[in-house]
Design a protein around this motif. Sequence first.
Motif, short mmCIF file in Angstrom:
data_model
loop_
_atom_site.label_atom_id
_atom_site.label_comp_id
_atom_site.label_asym_id
_atom_site.label_seq_id
_atom_site.Cartn_x
_atom_site.Cartn_y
_atom_site.Cartn_z
N VAL A 37 0.73 -1.23 0.15
CA VAL A 37 0.07 -0.08 0.15
C VAL A 37 0.97 1.26 -0.01
O VAL A 37 0.62 2.12 -0.80
CB VAL A 37 -0.88 0.03 1.13
N PHE A 38 1.82 1.29 0.69
CA PHE A 38 2.74 2.45 1.05
C PHE A 38 3.85 2.46 0.07
O PHE A 38 4.69 3.45 -0.14
CB PHE A 38 3.31 2.62 2.39
N GLU A 39 4.18 1.33 -0.72
CA GLU A 39 5.07 1.11 -1.69
C GLU A 39 6.70 1.63 -0.89
O GLU A 39 7.36 2.16 -1.45
CB GLU A 39 4.92 1.89 -2.95
N ARG A 40 6.74 0.94 0.25
CA ARG A 40 7.87 0.92 1.02
C ARG A 40 8.31 -0.22 1.51
O ARG A 40 7.35 -1.05 1.75
CB ARG A 40 7.88 1.99 2.02
N SER A 41 9.60 -0.77 1.76
CA SER A 41 9.67 -1.81 2.40
C SER A 41 9.69 -1.72 4.02
O SER A 41 9.60 -0.65 4.36
CB SER A 41 11.11 -2.32 2.13
N LEU A 42 9.58 -2.79 4.53
CA LEU A 42 9.48 -2.82 6.02
C LEU A 42 10.72 -1.75 6.62
O LEU A 42 10.46 -1.14 7.74
CB LEU A 42 9.74 -4.14 6.86
N ASN A 43 11.89 -2.05 6.18
CA ASN A 43 12.96 -1.31 6.59
C ASN A 43 12.64 0.25 6.36
O ASN A 43 13.08 1.15 7.53
CB ASN A 43 14.61 -1.51 6.15
N LEU A 44 12.03 0.70 5.55
CA LEU A 44 11.87 2.03 5.33
C LEU A 44 10.72 2.48 6.21
O LEU A 44 10.38 3.83 6.01
CB LEU A 44 11.69 2.25 3.58
N LEU A 45 9.73 1.69 6.36
CA LEU A 45 8.54 2.18 7.33
C LEU A 45 8.65 2.22 8.81
O LEU A 45 8.06 3.27 9.34
CB LEU A 45 7.36 1.00 7.04
N ILE A 46 9.41 1.08 9.29
CA ILE A 46 9.72 1.26 10.56
C ILE A 46 10.46 2.45 11.11
O ILE A 46 11.50 2.81 10.45
CB ILE A 46 10.38 -0.19 11.13
N GLY A 47 10.00 2.94 12.24
CA GLY A 47 10.62 4.32 12.62
C GLY A 47 10.03 5.77 11.91
O GLY A 47 10.43 6.69 12.63
N CYS A 48 9.23 5.51 11.17
CA CYS A 48 8.69 6.69 10.32
C CYS A 48 7.11 7.01 10.68
O CYS A 48 6.42 5.86 11.37
CB CYS A 48 8.60 6.48 8.95
#
Length: 359
Positions: A37-48
């Motif tokens: 949905v966000f077109e981001r990997s888990l590493n790029l989502l966590i902490g944001c």
Amino acid sequence: MSESVITENLLDNLSTAVIVLDGELIVQYANHAAQSVFERSLNLLIGCSFNQFIATSSLDFERFQNSMEFGEVYSDSEVTFKFIDGRHTQADVSVTSILENQDKRLLVEIRLVEQQKKISQENHQWAQQRAARELVRGLAHEIKNPLGGIRGAAQLLAKQLPSEELQEFTQVIIEQSDRLTNLVDRLLGPNLRPSFDWHNVHKVLDKVYNLVRLDPSHNIAITRDYDPSIPDIYLDQDMMQQATLNIVRNSVQVLSENPETVGEIHVVTRIERQVIIHGACFPLCVKIQIIDNGPGIPTELKNTLFYPMVTSKKEGSGLGLSISQTLIGHHRGKIEVDSWPGRTEFTLYLPIEKKDPQT
């Protein structure tokens, strides 16, 4: 297998996007559907922050805080999301307060409203387009046979005519017969046998990029945004190049007809999970997006866009997109289009199959 691993596997196989937030609405976890949905990997989502990638939405974030503080369940239907990359979608959203190691968390579930509509619409359109292609192919064969006879008769007649002035008329018949034969051949589509092998899809897209970039007939900027983690896929290079080139050239023509806009085309590749193509679910697919900032596709053409001879362009033949869909169909893939004024996205999905080490 530990309980946490089993839970994570279950969450990653859900079609519903699941996100876990802390009290500051910072992402702590996102399953595969949420990453899509966000077109981001888990590493790029966590902490944001949850809304870091959202330009606007109709969500009431005060209700998020109420869910955190008072355990109130918050749900909203047909929420409109507009992401910072220009995408937009509608979804049903549910927010529930949970405890994780004595810490309060928010469990956010996002169910895309358009997903089921798209599946139903895709099946209906695919059946219609397949029937239209078969009808056109049948007519093309019926037209091509007598055209050969007309051309041959004109050639014989030209040899019997005494003057060059009269032969000009037979030359017109021959030229127009050749033109119609060429059109019929294009309607019938490629007649070469596919040559499938394992290839890097980015090499194919780079050929298209260079062909369009070096074309002196326009000044439209074309950019690339590739995911380097995409593995080799089983494809026919020539077919894939033709399919993507038709779509990119379609965008170039539309942008060239609207000189008031500074034309831009973006070619983006990503990995998509759990993609349904013509009723079959594929765990992993390559997603190729060709995005332009043109005026958008007219509403009356959206449902018939891939039909042969359908076009809104002044100089268009209406065959390019139909041929592209046929070629992508040979790869067991599909093409989707989403368009509104100022943005048109053609999205190609190609299944990623396991490479047999013995082949």
